[in-house]
Design a protein around this motif. Structure first.
Motif, PDB file in Angstrom:
ATOM      1  N   ARG A  81      36.465  36.106  36.578  1.00 38.47           N
ATOM      2  CA  ARG A  81      35.342  36.379  35.727  1.00 38.47           C
ATOM      3  C   ARG A  81      34.513  35.554  35.626  1.00 38.47           C
ATOM      4  O   ARG A  81      33.319  35.386  35.660  1.00 38.47           O
ATOM      5  CB  ARG A  81      35.604  37.264  34.422  1.00 38.47           C
ATOM      6  CG  ARG A  81      36.194  38.409  34.545  1.00 38.47           C
ATOM      7  CD  ARG A  81      36.382  39.273  33.340  1.00 38.47           C
ATOM      8  NE  ARG A  81      37.251  38.465  32.252  1.00 38.47           N
ATOM      9  CZ  ARG A  81      38.407  38.346  31.829  1.00 38.47           C
ATOM     10  NH1 ARG A  81      38.995  39.437  32.631  1.00 38.47           N
ATOM     11  NH2 ARG A  81      38.924  37.703  30.999  1.00 38.47           N
ATOM     12  N   PHE A  82      34.831  34.030  35.371  1.00 39.40           N
ATOM     13  CA  PHE A  82      34.050  33.003  34.930  1.00 39.40           C
ATOM     14  C   PHE A  82      33.181  32.696  36.304  1.00 39.40           C
ATOM     15  O   PHE A  82      32.154  32.464  36.210  1.00 39.40           O
ATOM     16  CB  PHE A  82      34.994  31.732  34.590  1.00 39.40           C
ATOM     17  CG  PHE A  82      34.113  30.498  34.450  1.00 39.40           C
ATOM     18  CD1 PHE A  82      33.396  30.122  33.328  1.00 39.40           C
ATOM     19  CD2 PHE A  82      33.993  29.589  35.644  1.00 39.40           C
ATOM     20  CE1 PHE A  82      32.763  29.093  33.250  1.00 39.40           C
ATOM     21  CE2 PHE A  82      33.165  28.407  35.548  1.00 39.40           C
ATOM     22  CZ  PHE A  82      32.403  28.291  34.444  1.00 39.40           C
ATOM     23  N   TRP A  83      33.854  32.521  37.404  1.00 41.16           N
ATOM     24  CA  TRP A  83      33.157  31.993  38.573  1.00 41.16           C
ATOM     25  C   TRP A  83      32.237  33.070  39.177  1.00 41.16           C
ATOM     26  O   TRP A  83      31.154  32.888  39.331  1.00 41.16           O
ATOM     27  CB  TRP A  83      34.324  31.686  39.717  1.00 41.16           C
ATOM     28  CG  TRP A  83      34.937  30.349  39.599  1.00 41.16           C
ATOM     29  CD1 TRP A  83      36.322  30.429  39.110  1.00 41.16           C
ATOM     30  CD2 TRP A  83      34.242  29.420  39.434  1.00 41.16           C
ATOM     31  NE1 TRP A  83      36.598  29.102  38.855  1.00 41.16           N
ATOM     32  CE2 TRP A  83      35.376  28.326  39.115  1.00 41.16           C
ATOM     33  CE3 TRP A  83      33.093  28.621  39.546  1.00 41.16           C
ATOM     34  CZ2 TRP A  83      34.998  26.838  39.073  1.00 41.16           C
ATOM     35  CZ3 TRP A  83      32.867  27.190  39.422  1.00 41.16           C
ATOM     36  CH2 TRP A  83      33.793  26.406  39.068  1.00 41.16           C
ATOM     37  N   ARG A  84      32.769  34.285  38.915  1.00 41.31           N
ATOM     38  CA  ARG A  84      31.532  35.707  39.359  1.00 41.31           C
ATOM     39  C   ARG A  84      30.456  35.614  38.348  1.00 41.31           C
ATOM     40  O   ARG A  84      29.299  35.951  38.623  1.00 41.31           O
ATOM     41  CB  ARG A  84      32.348  36.819  39.500  1.00 41.31           C
ATOM     42  CG  ARG A  84      33.186  36.807  40.677  1.00 41.31           C
ATOM     43  CD  ARG A  84      33.991  38.054  40.958  1.00 41.31           C
ATOM     44  NE  ARG A  84      34.397  38.188  42.274  1.00 41.31           N
ATOM     45  CZ  ARG A  84      35.536  39.291  42.779  1.00 41.31           C
ATOM     46  NH1 ARG A  84      35.724  40.157  41.726  1.00 41.31           N
ATOM     47  NH2 ARG A  84      35.928  39.229  43.761  1.00 41.31           N
ATOM     48  N   GLY A  85      30.780  35.422  37.016  1.00 44.91           N
ATOM     49  CA  GLY A  85      29.745  35.393  36.095  1.00 44.91           C
ATOM     50  C   GLY A  85      28.671  34.282  36.431  1.00 44.91           C
ATOM     51  O   GLY A  85      27.476  34.345  36.313  1.00 44.91           O
ATOM     52  N   TRP A  86      29.235  33.070  36.695  1.00 42.25           N
ATOM     53  CA  TRP A  86      28.143  31.910  36.899  1.00 42.25           C
ATOM     54  C   TRP A  86      27.610  32.246  37.971  1.00 42.25           C
ATOM     55  O   TRP A  86      26.253  31.923  37.997  1.00 42.25           O
ATOM     56  CB  TRP A  86      29.160  30.686  37.151  1.00 42.25           C
ATOM     57  CG  TRP A  86      28.234  29.495  37.384  1.00 42.25           C
ATOM     58  CD1 TRP A  86      27.823  28.706  36.368  1.00 42.25           C
ATOM     59  CD2 TRP A  86      28.121  28.941  38.785  1.00 42.25           C
ATOM     60  NE1 TRP A  86      27.193  27.731  37.079  1.00 42.25           N
ATOM     61  CE2 TRP A  86      27.190  27.693  38.313  1.00 42.25           C
ATOM     62  CE3 TRP A  86      28.477  29.049  39.730  1.00 42.25           C
ATOM     63  CZ2 TRP A  86      26.754  27.285  39.338  1.00 42.25           C
ATOM     64  CZ3 TRP A  86      28.129  28.469  41.049  1.00 42.25           C
ATOM     65  CH2 TRP A  86      27.111  27.580  40.601  1.00 42.25           C
ATOM     66  N   LEU A  87      28.240  32.639  39.296  1.00 42.58           N
ATOM     67  CA  LEU A  87      27.408  32.625  40.381  1.00 42.58           C
ATOM     68  C   LEU A  87      26.367  34.010  40.407  1.00 42.58           C
ATOM     69  O   LEU A  87      25.286  33.856  41.142  1.00 42.58           O
ATOM     70  CB  LEU A  87      28.305  33.109  41.785  1.00 42.58           C
ATOM     71  CG  LEU A  87      27.821  33.255  43.100  1.00 42.58           C
ATOM     72  CD1 LEU A  87      27.328  31.718  43.702  1.00 42.58           C
ATOM     73  CD2 LEU A  87      28.895  33.560  44.106  1.00 42.58           C
ATOM     74  N   SER A  88      26.397  34.973  39.353  1.00 41.71           N
ATOM     75  CA  SER A  88      25.616  35.854  39.348  1.00 41.71           C
ATOM     76  C   SER A  88      24.290  35.621  38.953  1.00 41.71           C
ATOM     77  O   SER A  88      23.261  36.029  38.935  1.00 41.71           O
ATOM     78  CB  SER A  88      26.305  36.920  38.553  1.00 41.71           C
ATOM     79  OG  SER A  88      25.971  36.371  36.875  1.00 41.71           O
TER      80      SER A  88
END
Length: 612
Positions: A220-227
């Motif tokens: 979730r952290f990495w996908r949230g950041w990349l979004s």
């Protein structure tokens, strides 16, 4: 994805090729995981700390965390989509298993010192036996340690640090290392968690359920950041992988971005070009700010500017020739980076010496002033207006550049063959003054514009007269010589010269004929321009992406696109780049290299715009 071993390198079979690695991290440090499942580089608790696992630099003495199928198997490695969670999959005769490697991002302030490394093992088809061997070697294998077992936990204790290993499978120890052999059937899981034991951090296990929750939170952290990325161009996957890699190379407490997370990986096997890159280079500043702001990562750009503002002190007096800046700083802003050789480690594939620290910190490299002021200019333009105190610092730097731009220096490539009048250094001094003049005009800021203009124009005329070779019909590496240098690809990128100026187009052709090989670009020829070091080197990946951008700006779009697409084929199986590409296409030098990925982002962005 590439099956492990499909491209062989001659040499010591104890070492994987540099490019056969993936990267995981927690914004404070990273671990390199080989396609064979072994963690062979891990510094704890931060990038520049001594290694705990260092078999990348000494297969026998460096220490490692082996985890793999206990039967013959082929492997593939890939990232969980849009994350920095790494999957290494094993294909055996009776089943398929995989390792999910990640480091949780501590968002709870009480957890920031935990530095947990989690390895989830799963059997996804059939059945497959695994084995693990955990053999830490503290302080670059210079400190002794002991291993004590207490139930499902083994504590590794050294004079400088304690680590706790938790496992959901039985562990054995001989008082120094730990190991396990365990079979898994379809649907079974096992967990290994390695924690740094630090004051104030609660000691706890890592049951399978908790590891699953940590996995989900990390995804979730990495996908949230990349979004937050605004990039929607043709090369979204590779650009986003570069962005994720740059985030991994960021030291969250200060916002600094390390040049690379490794030390002493050779630029030539058996050579001496082995350096420690686990520091923050001022030269990378403009590239960082440009790439991050273009992609929409304003927080990261602001954090990096915060690092420069808080940790890069500017202290000089009028008329003092002492440089007010170092070329690099520690990730905590420290300026003392003494270089030493570790004689107890043999080096990657016996490529000694192994160095820690970097003596280049004491070199004079005038181009850093242009890089720093250009980054401030870009941030002032696309981010936030700079403060009055920051403007005073800019004026101090520009005044120093006006007094000292004509000094010989060691140049962008940090040569150790004596100071010279490098054209690139002059070019970036011109950038420093020109960008400051722009800011003064745009914001109505006070400045000694007549003095700045005289210096800027003198630099320009000097480059045009002394940096140009009539015989080569090209700009050259340094005054009074006829050596080509790929750093001059920055001339149109820095807006010193029009990308369609006849002199520049002639230079671009000369560079293409003299330094380019199948879209790959050499920095210079050390045989005709001795740099104080022995032997040749590979092509320099950042220069290859600069070449793409120079072709694009010159309107040679078909050539630019082909060169870019070719360059993408030289990435490793995960889309990562080391500093250089060797003669047979292998990754060389420290890995992965931040500035290479910054240049990739810039090239992709500008080529996208040119193609429409």
């Amino acid at each position: 994805m590439r099956t492990n071993g499909t491209r062989d390198e001659p040499g010591d079979c104890r070492y994987l090729p540099i490019g056969e690695h993936g990267l995981i991290g927690d914004l404070r440090t990273v671990a390199l995981v080989g396609t064979n499942g072994t963690i062979d580089w891990y510094c704890c608790p931060r990038f520049d700390a001594p290694s705990v696992f260092g078999s990348l630099l000494d297969a026998d003495r460096g220490g490692s965390f082996e985890l793999c199928a206990d039967i013959p198997a082929t492997t593939k490695q890939f990232y969980f989509p849009d994350t920095n969670v790494l999957i290494t999959r094993f294909f055996a005769g009776d089943g398929v298993g995989e390792i999910q490697d990640f480091m949780p991002i501590a968002e709870n302030p009480r957890e920031v010192d935990r530095h947990r490394l989690i390895r989830r093992v799963a059997c996804v088809r059939g059945s497959i036996p695994f084995r693990a061997r955990i053999a830490p070697r503290f302080d670059y294998a210079r400190q002794p340690h002991t291993a004590h077992k207490n139930g499902s936990r083994i504590t590794f204790s050294s004079p400088s640090m304690d680590l706790a290993l938790f496992a959901s499978v039985p562990l054995e120890t001989d008082g120094q290392d730990a190991w396990s052999h365990f079979p898994l059937r379809e649907g079974d899981h096992a967990v290994f968690a390695l924690d740094r034991l630090a004051p104030g951090v609660e000691v706890r296990g890592c049951p399978i359920e908790e590891a699953e929750a940590e996995f989900a939170a990390t995804v979730r952290f990495w996908r949230g950041w990349l979004s937050h990325s605004r990039y929607r161009g043709r090369w979204r996957e590779v650009v986003h992988r570069s962005a994720l890699t740059l985030k991994l190379l960021t030291y969250a407490p200060t916002g600094g971005i390390v040049a690379a997370p490794t030390t002493s990986l050779p630029e030539r096997l058996g050579g001496e070009r082995n350096w420690d890159y686990r520091y923050v280079w001022v030269r990378d500043a403009a590239f960082c700010v440009y790439a991050l702001l273009r992609l929409g990562f304003t927080d990261e750009a602001e954090a990096f500017m915060g690092f420069l503002s808080e940790h890069v002190s500017i202290d000089c007096c009028p008329g003092d020739p002492t440089p007010p800046l170092q070329i690099m700083y520690g990730i905590d802003g420290r300026s003392d980076l003494p270089e030493q050789e570790l004689t107890n480690l043999e080096g990657y594939r016996k490529s000694a010496p192994v160095r820690i620290g970097n003596a280049a910190a004491d070199q004079l490299q005038l181009d850093i002033y242009g890089a720093l002021i250009d980054s401030i200019y870009l941030y002032n333009k696309w981010g936030r207006p700079i403060s009055s105190d920051r403007w005073d610092e800019v004026c101090t730097l520009v005044n120093w550049v006006c007094d000292n731009w004509d000094q010989p220096d060691e140049g962008i490539w940090e040569t150790r063959g004596g100071r010279k009048d490098f054209v690139y250094s002059r070019l970036m001094c011109w950038v420093a003054i020109e960008r400051a003049m722009r800011m003064a005009a745009q914001r109505g800021l006070p400045a000694d514009i007549p003095r700045w203009r005289r210096a800027r124009d003198s630099i320009y005329r000097g480059i045009m007269r002394q940096g140009w070779s009539g015989r080569l019909q090209a700009f050259v590496q340094h005054f009074a010589d006829e050596v080509l240098d790929a750093s001059l690809l920055m001339m149109p990128l820095a807006k010193f010269v029009s990308p369609t100026d006849p002199k520049w187009l002639s230079t671009l052709d000369a560079l293409g004929d003299g330094l380019v090989s199948d879209s790959l670009v050499y920095r210079y020829d050390p045989e005709v321009s001795p740099d104080g070091l022995e032997g040749p080197e590979g092509t320099f990946s950042i220069c290859s992406f600069w070449y793409v951008e120079a072709l694009s700006r010159a309107g040679r779009l078909d050539e630019a696109r082909l060169a870019f697409e070719k360059m993408l084929t030289y990435a490793n199986h995960l889309g990562l780049y080391a500093e250089e590409i060797g003669h047979t296409g292998e990754q060389l030098g420290n890995f992965p290299q931040a500035i290479t990925h910054l240049a990739l982002i810039s090239a992709a962005f500008n080529l996208d715009q040119a193609l429409g």
